[in-house]
Design an enzyme around this catalytic site. Structure first.
Site, PDB file in Angstrom:
ATOM      1  N   GLU A 176      -1.681  -9.243   3.539  1.00  0.00           N
ATOM      2  CA  GLU A 176      -1.518  -9.837   4.877  1.00  0.00           C
ATOM      3  C   GLU A 176      -2.851 -10.197   5.534  1.00  0.00           C
ATOM      4  O   GLU A 176      -2.905 -11.110   6.362  1.00  0.00           O
ATOM      5  CB  GLU A 176      -0.706  -8.920   5.800  1.00  0.00           C
ATOM      6  CG  GLU A 176      -1.361  -7.610   6.241  1.00  0.00           C
ATOM      7  CD  GLU A 176      -1.132  -6.449   5.279  1.00  0.00           C
ATOM      8  OE1 GLU A 176      -0.901  -6.713   4.074  1.00  0.00           O
ATOM      9  OE2 GLU A 176      -1.216  -5.286   5.713  1.00  0.00           O
ATOM     10  N   CYS A 188       0.826  -1.210   0.000  1.00  0.00           N
ATOM     11  CA  CYS A 188       0.000   0.000   0.000  1.00  0.00           C
ATOM     12  C   CYS A 188       0.864   1.266   0.000  1.00  0.00           C
ATOM     13  O   CYS A 188       1.407   1.608  -1.041  1.00  0.00           O
ATOM     14  CB  CYS A 188      -0.976  -0.046   1.178  1.00  0.00           C
ATOM     15  SG  CYS A 188      -2.440   0.942   0.869  1.00  0.00           S
ATOM     16  N   HIS A 220      -3.664  -5.031   0.714  1.00  0.00           N
ATOM     17  CA  HIS A 220      -3.041  -5.624   1.908  1.00  0.00           C
ATOM     18  C   HIS A 220      -3.167  -7.149   1.881  1.00  0.00           C
ATOM     19  O   HIS A 220      -4.125  -7.691   2.440  1.00  0.00           O
ATOM     20  CB  HIS A 220      -3.719  -5.081   3.169  1.00  0.00           C
ATOM     21  CG  HIS A 220      -3.442  -3.638   3.418  1.00  0.00           C
ATOM     22  ND1 HIS A 220      -2.386  -3.208   4.174  1.00  0.00           N
ATOM     23  CD2 HIS A 220      -4.074  -2.524   2.984  1.00  0.00           C
ATOM     24  CE1 HIS A 220      -2.365  -1.887   4.205  1.00  0.00           C
ATOM     25  NE2 HIS A 220      -3.386  -1.450   3.493  1.00  0.00           N
TER      26      HIS A 220
HETATM   27  N1  GLN Z   1      -1.786   6.677   2.932  1.00  0.00           N
HETATM   28  C1  GLN Z   1      -1.983   5.931   1.761  1.00  0.00           C
HETATM   29  C2  GLN Z   1      -3.354   6.131   1.168  1.00  0.00           C
HETATM   30  O1  GLN Z   1      -4.269   6.529   1.826  1.00  0.00           O
HETATM   31  C3  GLN Z   1      -1.717   4.461   1.976  1.00  0.00           C
HETATM   32  C4  GLN Z   1      -2.646   3.834   2.957  1.00  0.00           C
HETATM   33  C5  GLN Z   1      -2.143   2.493   3.442  1.00  0.00           C
HETATM   34  O2  GLN Z   1      -0.959   2.212   3.345  1.00  0.00           O
HETATM   35  N2  GLN Z   1      -3.021   1.668   3.985  1.00  0.00           N
HETATM   36  O3  GLN Z   1      -3.549   5.868   0.001  1.00  0.00           O
END
Ligand code: GLN
EC number: 6.3.4.2
Length: 538
Positions: free
Chosen positions: A515, A380, A513
């Protein structure tokens, strides 16, 4: 109708209610029953989405896009059942539902009160969508005696009355401390905690005693006598070396059998503990090790990246290697120290994150991983940082940045409506912070002949998202010409989901994600492949 098992906690928090509930779920499933797990959280936030990971640990995201308590992650990992939005509720959500109804005049002029209106809403939540289950295990967050948890405890007391005590089981988890100075095990805190529970009208049926060392029979007898619980239902849970030993340890203590006996049910098949034994063996006895650096902002709190830590461990199980997690604070990572700090590292992982702090350290670490050909996984925010690093250092777009932390610059990463403003697809962001992200399961289409496709072995994958910002697809060609492929895209081809480097042994960034979907009994392919690469690295 489902049978309901309520798990409360006493004496202190963090005794492992979530883990005990999840282990019990596995044992009952293994005996042939269908189980669902639920969590009732006593805090006033509507969901944990806006809470800092420093405060409350990781925010776990479900397929249907709910931001939930991290215990739901344990539930999924042990039971294999994907949690839903309807499996986690907070006091904040309950009150907001009741207040909304009140504003609409739905209470027909009545005085709205904790009992019955709040407790009724809690009971509705507990029962909702449970008709196909054999068991619903409901964990009550916090500990008995807290002001916050009172309405929940009152609601479960009423619930037992409503559906009949024979369909409801109360488990209370307490601490049985060992005092070193006098070499004694103390049952008094448990007695007091049960007294507290009884004062609200709940008599526990089973007491799980968390203890540093085995509890001798005379102490169990004492607990049984003072707390009015059958001695067979005084179950000990001694600290385990790995959480994956928990189902084995509860099986030995016959927790599942006692639960079935209570409900006058028979085991449909024998419990299968083989996978847990195998996992425990790998985790505790494997000699080969790999060191993985997790470079993030929340490294001080162990639970901040809970699912990630677990997913890496799962990757280790699959590859028969012990995974050591080296947590590095990205805010403190100086360029001059990178080489030293990462010298014994076989893999670098940059997890999800928010805001500017620590981004420089992350970008430098990515540059190091890219140039030194160290296996790298960016999740992410980690993928977004990898894009910025590549743009700045390889494509020579020095101003490349994300609008999340730099309003000027070249926005390779930005809110989606910043570059489709006049197009068809506008992504709404409203003025509230809670619940405005791309959340939950979305499809991604993997490119033919890509490395990622070889890892997943399919073309369409489903992964869970939690982010506001996206990589700008307009830069795709420029990146691909220079060796970074956008090898996974949203099905409409608009949103980059996965990036991979061609001239690197293992370098991936994913907008989602992975995970959240890894399970000890079914490790996620991306983590298995990452750990395999790190194993081959040195
Ligand atoms: N801050 C970034 C976004 O909002 C990534 C968010 C995250 O890593 N879950 O896109």
């Amino acid at each position: 109708m489902a049978r309901f098992i309520f798990v409360t906690g006493g004496v202190v928090s963090s005794l492992g209610k979530g883990l005990s509930s999840a282990s019990l779920a596995y044992l009952l499933q293994s005996r042939g029953y269908k189980v669902r797990l639920r969590k009732l959280d006593p805090y006033l936030n509507v969901d944990p989405g806006t809470m800092s990971p420093f405060q409350h640990g990781e925010v776990f995201v479900t397929d249907d896009g709910a931001e939930t308590d991290l215990d739901l992650g344990h539930y999924e990992r042990f039971s294999g059942v994907s949690a839903k939005r309807s499996d986690n509720i907070t006091t904040g959500k309950i009150y907001s539902d009741v207040l909304k109804k009140e504003r609409k005049g739905k209470y027909l002029g009545k005085t709205v009160q904790v009992i019955p209106h709040i407790t009724d809403r809690i009971k509705e939540f507990i029962k909702n969508d449970s008709s196909k289950e054999d068991f619903v295990i409901c964990e009550i967050g916090g500990i008995v005696g807290d002001i916050e948890s009172l309405p929940f405890v009152e609601a479960i007391r009423q619930f037992a009355n409503d559906i009949g005590k024979k369909n409801t089981l109360f488990i209370h988890l307490t601490l049985v401390p060992y005092l070193k100075s006098s070499d004694e095990i103390k049952t008094k805190p448990t007695q007091h905690s049960v007294k507290e529970l009884r004062s609200i009208g709940i008599q526990p049926d089973i007491i799980i005693c968390r203890s540093e060392r085995p509890i001798p029979i005379e102490h169990r007898k004492k607990i049984s006598l003072f707390c009015n619980v059958d001695i067979k239902n005084v179950i000990e849970t001694v600290d385990v070396k790995t959480i994956y030993e928990a189902p084995i340890s509860f099986f030995k203590e016959k927790l599942d059998i006692q639960v079935l006996n209570y409900f006058k049910l028979k085991s449909k098949k024998p419990v299968n503990l083989t996978p847990w034994k195998k996992i425990t063996k790998v985790i505790l006895h494997t000699k080969k090790e790999v060191n993985i650096a997790i470079i993030g902002k929340y490294v001080e709190l162990k639970d901040a990246y809970k699912s990630l830590d677990e997913a890496l461990t799962h990757g280790g199980i699959e590859n028969n290697v012990k995974v050591n997690l080296v947590r590095i604070d990205s805010e403190k990572l100086k360029v001059s120290e990178i080489r030293i700090k990462l010298q014994n590292i076989s893999g670098i992982l940059i997890p999800g994150g928010f805001g500017k702090r620590g981004t420089d350290g992350k970008i430098e670490a990515i540059k190091y991983a890219r140039n030194k050909k160290i296996p790298f996984l960016g999740i992410c925010y980690g993928m977004q940082m990898a894009i910025i690093e590549f743009a700045r250092n390889k494509l020579n777009l020095k101003k490349a940045t994300s609008s999340e932390f730099d309003k000027k610059g070249l926005h390779i990463i930005g809110l989606i409506n910043e570059w489709t403003k006049d197009g068809k697809k506008i992504k709404g962001t409203d003025k509230y912070l809670g619940g405005t992200m791309r959340l939950g399961s979305y499809d991604a289409k993997l490119k033919e002949n890509s490395m990622i496709k070889k890892i997943y072995k399919k073309t369409i994958i489903k992964e869970r998202h939690r982010h506001r910002y996206e990589v700008n697809i307009a830069f795709k060609e420029k990146f691909e010409k220079n060796g970074m492929d956008f090898s996974g895209l949203s099905p409409d081809g608009e949103l980059p989901e996965i990036i991979e480097l061609r001239n690197h042994p293992w370098f991936f960034g994913v907008q989602f994600h992975p995970e959240f979907k890894s399970r000890p009994l079914a490790p996620h392919p991306l983590f298995s492949s990452f750990i395999k690469a790190t194993k081959n690295h040195k």
